[in-house]
Design an enzyme around this catalytic site. Structure first.
Site, PDB file in Angstrom:
ATOM      1  N   SER A   1      44.504  26.794  86.687  1.00 43.32           N
ATOM      2  CA  SER A   1      45.590  26.683  85.898  1.00 43.32           C
ATOM      3  C   SER A   1      46.301  27.822  86.189  1.00 43.32           C
ATOM      4  O   SER A   1      45.669  28.928  86.524  1.00 43.32           O
ATOM      5  CB  SER A   1      45.285  26.327  84.507  1.00 43.32           C
ATOM      6  OG  SER A   1      46.417  26.426  83.754  1.00 43.32           O
TER       7      SER A   1
ATOM      8  N   TYR B   1      40.530  27.694  76.800  1.00 45.61           N
ATOM      9  CA  TYR B   1      41.264  27.401  78.160  1.00 45.61           C
ATOM     10  C   TYR B   1      41.161  28.276  78.897  1.00 45.61           C
ATOM     11  O   TYR B   1      40.839  28.011  80.226  1.00 45.61           O
ATOM     12  CB  TYR B   1      42.194  26.316  77.790  1.00 45.61           C
ATOM     13  CG  TYR B   1      43.035  25.782  78.796  1.00 45.61           C
ATOM     14  CD1 TYR B   1      42.538  24.493  79.178  1.00 45.61           C
ATOM     15  CD2 TYR B   1      44.138  26.367  79.605  1.00 45.61           C
ATOM     16  CE1 TYR B   1      43.259  23.928  80.348  1.00 45.61           C
ATOM     17  CE2 TYR B   1      44.458  25.531  80.579  1.00 45.61           C
ATOM     18  CZ  TYR B   1      44.256  24.299  81.151  1.00 45.61           C
ATOM     19  OH  TYR B   1      44.775  23.625  82.025  1.00 45.61           O
TER      20      TYR B   1
HETATM   21  P1  NAD Z   1      44.691  14.428  82.170  1.00 44.85           P
HETATM   22  O1  NAD Z   1      44.429  14.341  80.630  1.00 44.85           O
HETATM   23  O2  NAD Z   1      45.785  13.370  82.534  1.00 44.85           O
HETATM   24  O3  NAD Z   1      43.472  14.196  83.023  1.00 44.85           O
HETATM   25  C1  NAD Z   1      42.188  14.511  82.609  1.00 44.85           C
HETATM   26  C2  NAD Z   1      41.160  13.936  83.526  1.00 44.85           C
HETATM   27  O4  NAD Z   1      39.948  14.492  83.085  1.00 44.85           O
HETATM   28  C3  NAD Z   1      41.178  12.499  82.960  1.00 44.85           C
HETATM   29  O5  NAD Z   1      40.725  11.606  84.249  1.00 44.85           O
HETATM   30  C4  NAD Z   1      40.020  12.461  81.843  1.00 44.85           C
HETATM   31  O6  NAD Z   1      39.635  11.072  81.894  1.00 44.85           O
HETATM   32  C5  NAD Z   1      38.908  13.402  82.647  1.00 44.85           C
HETATM   33  N1  NAD Z   1      38.146  13.842  81.479  1.00 44.85           N
HETATM   34  C6  NAD Z   1      38.400  14.700  80.405  1.00 44.85           C
HETATM   35  N2  NAD Z   1      37.341  14.569  79.674  1.00 44.85           N
HETATM   36  C7  NAD Z   1      36.333  14.058  80.616  1.00 44.85           C
HETATM   37  C8  NAD Z   1      34.751  14.399  80.383  1.00 44.85           C
HETATM   38  N3  NAD Z   1      34.075  14.657  79.301  1.00 44.85           N
HETATM   39  N4  NAD Z   1      34.304  13.523  81.350  1.00 44.85           N
HETATM   40  C9  NAD Z   1      34.679  13.040  82.257  1.00 44.85           C
HETATM   41  N5  NAD Z   1      36.136  13.080  82.652  1.00 44.85           N
HETATM   42  C10 NAD Z   1      36.791  13.583  81.629  1.00 44.85           C
HETATM   43  O7  NAD Z   1      45.122  16.047  82.298  1.00 44.85           O
HETATM   44  P2  NAD Z   1      45.820  16.757  83.847  1.00 44.85           P
HETATM   45  O8  NAD Z   1      46.799  17.479  83.058  1.00 44.85           O
HETATM   46  O9  NAD Z   1      45.807  15.864  84.734  1.00 44.85           O
HETATM   47  O10 NAD Z   1      44.621  17.772  83.876  1.00 44.85           O
HETATM   48  C11 NAD Z   1      43.788  17.655  84.883  1.00 44.85           C
HETATM   49  C12 NAD Z   1      43.325  19.165  85.295  1.00 44.85           C
HETATM   50  O11 NAD Z   1      44.506  19.950  85.681  1.00 44.85           O
HETATM   51  C13 NAD Z   1      42.531  19.885  84.066  1.00 44.85           C
HETATM   52  O12 NAD Z   1      41.591  20.548  84.511  1.00 44.85           O
HETATM   53  C14 NAD Z   1      43.887  20.579  83.450  1.00 44.85           C
HETATM   54  O13 NAD Z   1      43.284  21.935  82.820  1.00 44.85           O
HETATM   55  C15 NAD Z   1      44.561  21.207  84.782  1.00 44.85           C
HETATM   56  N6  NAD Z   1      45.855  21.342  84.658  1.00 44.85           N
HETATM   57  C16 NAD Z   1      46.776  20.745  84.256  1.00 44.85           C
HETATM   58  C17 NAD Z   1      47.977  21.113  83.783  1.00 44.85           C
HETATM   59  C18 NAD Z   1      49.335  20.460  83.453  1.00 44.85           C
HETATM   60  O14 NAD Z   1      50.388  20.990  83.240  1.00 44.85           O
HETATM   61  N7  NAD Z   1      48.914  19.199  83.164  1.00 44.85           N
HETATM   62  C19 NAD Z   1      48.612  22.540  84.392  1.00 44.85           C
HETATM   63  C20 NAD Z   1      47.324  23.273  84.906  1.00 44.85           C
HETATM   64  C21 NAD Z   1      46.013  23.059  85.038  1.00 44.85           C
END
Ligand code: NAD
Length: 262
Positions: free
Chosen positions: A144, A157
């Site tokens: 991130s 985080y």
């Molecule tokens: P999201 O909530 O849409 O997706 C998260 C995914 O992780 C889902 O498929 C969920 O089922 C899975 N997950 C959560 N807990 C779990 C567990 N205990 N076991 C198995 N699967 C699990 O979120 P996102 O925004 O797509 O995030 C995905 C990644 O990207 C994360 O690591 C997040 O930190 C990172 N990220 C997101 C953003 C953003 O702006 N959305 C920015 C930077 C980084």
């Protein structure tokens, strides 16, 4: 167009958001896919079948709670058993919790560190030996902008994502003379369920509309004023799997609309 045909990609947390976007991009490039994540099993099956049909690839679902090392090891074994091997590992599963550090619940700290950081260690440990045997592999850790800089109320985080960037560098050094590379992707704001929750919380807290909260969130951090898309992140992941990226090792590649340039 199908540069990844014959490769197998395991993408953790790919039932939603960025992981699903990356899985679709890798499938469009020809890779067979192992999905993982939480959610309604019928909806997951529909997603799995749609990816297989649309991209003419094999696509399976490997259930595992990413806070449980035993299940993570089993997930890698299942993917290997059903698809033959794991060439590309995308450590993407993640959760968020926000609170001032002195009020941060212990249980949430442990959960964020387990899912956003330790899960990547366990998955890499399980998948790397097979990659080294075949002398080709790609490990992509979805960190991130918060792997590079901090924000208030995100102690767990930010600690997890900085840790993930550190883990990325160590794995890259340990594999430097092999055909395996390890890099991190550092997205800025992406409009996924994880961020929509933060926008809804902000709207409720400040008594403003969701639209206004969305604008404020971007203005605060992301100079482009636009969300990064899951398709753009998928494109970056496909690039990191290409021969052009053979010597990109141990990098934290930001795709953040200028966030960390400030
Ligand atoms: P999201 O909530 O849409 O997706 C998260 C995914 O992780 C889902 O498929 C969920 O089922 C899975 N997950 C959560 N807990 C779990 C567990 N205990 N076991 C198995 N699967 C699990 O979120 P996102 O925004 O797509 O995030 C995905 C990644 O990207 C994360 O690591 C997040 O930190 C990172 N990220 C997101 C953003 C953003 O702006 N959305 C920015 C930077 C980084």
């Amino acid at each position: 167009m199908r540069a990844l045909k014959g490769r197998v990609a395991l993408v953790t947390g790919s039932t939603s958001g960025i992981g699903l976007g990356i899985a679709k991009s890798l499938a469009a490039a020809g890779a067979d896919i192992a999905l993982n994540g939480l959610g309604d099993l019928d909806a997951i099956e529909a997603t799995r079948a749609a990816i297989a049909a649309e991209h003419d690839v094999r696509c399976m679902f490997a259930a595992a709670d990413m806070s449980r090392p035993v299940e993570i090891r089993r997930m890698v074994e299942e993917a290997r058993g059903e698809l033959g091997h794991v060439d590309i590992l995308v450590n993407n599963a993640g959760i968020q919790h926000t609170a001032p550090v002195h009020e941060f619940p212990d249980e949430r700290w442990d959960a964020v560190i387990a899912i956003d950081l330790s899960s990547a260690f366990h998955a890499i440990k399980a998948a790397l030996p097979g990659m080294l045997e075949r002398d080709w592999g790609r490990i992509i850790n979805v960190a991130s902008a918060h792997g590079l800089v901090a924000s208030v109320h995100k102690s767990a985080y930010v600690a997890a994502k900085h840790g993930l960037v550190g883990l990325t560098k160590v794995v890259a050094l340990e594999t430097a003379t092999t055909g395996v590379t390890c890099n991190a992707i550092c997205p800025g704001w992406v409009l996924t369920p994880l961020v929509e929750k933060q926008i809804d919380d902000r709207a409720a807290r400040e008594g403003i509309s969701v639209e206004q909260a969305r604008r404020e969130l971007l203005q605060e951090k992301q100079p482009s004023g636009a969300f990064v898309t899951v398709e753009q992140l998928g494109g970056l992941a496909v690039f990191l799997c290409s021969p052009a990226a053979d010597q990109i090792r141990g990098q934290a590649v930001a795709m953040d609309g200028g966030w960390t340039a400030q």
